[in-house]
Design a protein around this motif. Structure first.
Motif, short mmCIF file in Angstrom:
data_model
loop_
_atom_site.label_atom_id
_atom_site.label_comp_id
_atom_site.label_asym_id
_atom_site.label_seq_id
_atom_site.Cartn_x
_atom_site.Cartn_y
_atom_site.Cartn_z
N VAL A 1 -44.15 22.17 65.14
CA VAL A 1 -43.31 21.44 66.08
C VAL A 1 -44.01 21.36 67.44
N TYR B 1 -44.64 20.50 57.11
CA TYR B 1 -43.67 19.60 57.73
C TYR B 1 -43.95 19.54 59.23
N TYR B 2 -44.31 18.37 59.72
CA TYR B 2 -44.52 18.17 61.15
C TYR B 2 -43.28 17.48 61.72
N GLU B 3 -42.66 18.12 62.68
CA GLU B 3 -41.42 17.59 63.25
C GLU B 3 -41.71 16.90 64.59
N ILE C 1 -35.80 17.18 54.04
CA ILE C 1 -36.79 18.14 54.53
C ILE C 1 -36.65 19.45 53.77
N SER D 1 -35.98 16.09 66.43
CA SER D 1 -34.92 16.61 65.56
C SER D 1 -33.57 15.94 65.77
N SER E 1 -40.49 12.60 61.37
CA SER E 1 -41.71 13.28 60.97
C SER E 1 -42.89 12.31 61.02
N GLU F 1 -32.21 15.69 57.08
CA GLU F 1 -32.39 17.13 57.07
C GLU F 1 -32.40 17.67 55.65
N ILE G 1 -35.16 27.09 64.98
CA ILE G 1 -35.35 26.46 63.67
C ILE G 1 -34.83 27.37 62.56
N PHE H 1 -33.87 13.55 63.00
CA PHE H 1 -35.11 14.13 62.48
C PHE H 1 -36.15 13.03 62.24
N ILE I 1 -44.17 24.87 59.05
CA ILE I 1 -43.48 23.94 59.95
C ILE I 1 -44.21 23.95 61.28
#
Length: 245
Positions: A175, A120-122, A165, A125, A130, A162, A186, A128, A173
């Motif tokens: 970020v 998961y590339y954030e 995800i 937020s 991606s 959210e 997180i 949210f 993850i």
């Protein structure tokens, strides 16, 4: 570097470019067209969607404009050759292209046959956001041996819930380090304790300047991601040093 006459406030790599005059911020609203025209550039490099209006004004003034529009790693590498041709550096850009392709092949061969953990590339937020399948960051994740959990989303940078995800159960993850998030922030999110990446401590902060700016440092970004996704693999034999001017 001698061919650059001016830059935006956010163009700061390589460090020598910070000595160049500034023409304003990066967005169209914060750029000064008058200042750009003052420096009489032979060519202006911008971003599609963000600088379309300014592009029309500059082209009416007789200044050629190239608007970048990259959605994959291949787009980034091809654009390096395009800009090389436009600026009179065809051979140098082709050499750089070949070197970057070699690095990609090295990483892809190294991760071949390994399990591909869910990543998961954030991007952000609040809300949210991606990386979807049509983003070059998602493309890098795949080349680095991961599986982007939003690879089935066509939008380049989709807004996501959210709950979705958490439902996707990412094992890793990642970020950007400019978002103000930390591993602890997180972990403390409500309901995230069940996420495999949180349970196993696989939350990584990525250097945003390297990862989020498509250009010659894309190979460095690729290896950085590969090291996060596959720490069990030794990538030290892959030389990511490239030269350009």
């Amino acid at each position: 570097m001698d061919q650059i006459v001016a830059r935006t406030d956010f163009c700061d790599f390589p460090p020598e470019v910070t000595q160049k005059p500034r023409v304003g911020g990066f967005s169209a609203e914060t750029l000064s067209v008058e200042t750009i025209l003052f420096y009489k550039p032979d060519f202006v490099y911008g971003a599609s969607g963000m600088h379309d209006g300014i592009s029309r004004i500059l082209e009416q003034a007789g200044i050629p404009v190239y608007l970048s529009n990259v959605n994959s790693a291949a787009d980034v590498l091809n654009e390096i050759c395009i800009i090389g041709n436009l600026t009179g550096h065809t051979e140098e850009s082709l050499d750089l292209y070949k070197k970057l392709r070699q690095i990609f092949s090295g990483v892809e061969n190294a991760v071949s046959g390994s399990e591909r953990p869910a990543v998961y590339y954030e991007v952000w937020s609040s809300p949210f956001m991606s990386a979807g399948s049509k983003s070059y960051i998602a493309n890098l994740i795949e080349s680095a041996g991961g599986t982007n959990i939003f690879s089935d989303t066509a939008e380049p940078y989709p807004l996501v819930s959210e709950e979705f995800i958490i439902l996707k159960k990412p094992e890793i993850i990642i970020v950007p380090d400019i978002n103000g998030e930390t591993g602890e922030s997180i972990k403390s999110r409500r309901g995230w304790s069940s996420v495999p990446a949180v349970k196993n401590g696989r939350i990584y902060l990525a250097e945003s300047d390297v990862l989020s700016r498509p250009g010659p440092r894309i190979a460095e970004a690729l290896v950085m991601l590969a090291q996060m996704i596959h720490p069990e693999i030794d990538f030290s034999g892959i030389d990511t040093s490239v030269t350009w001017d």
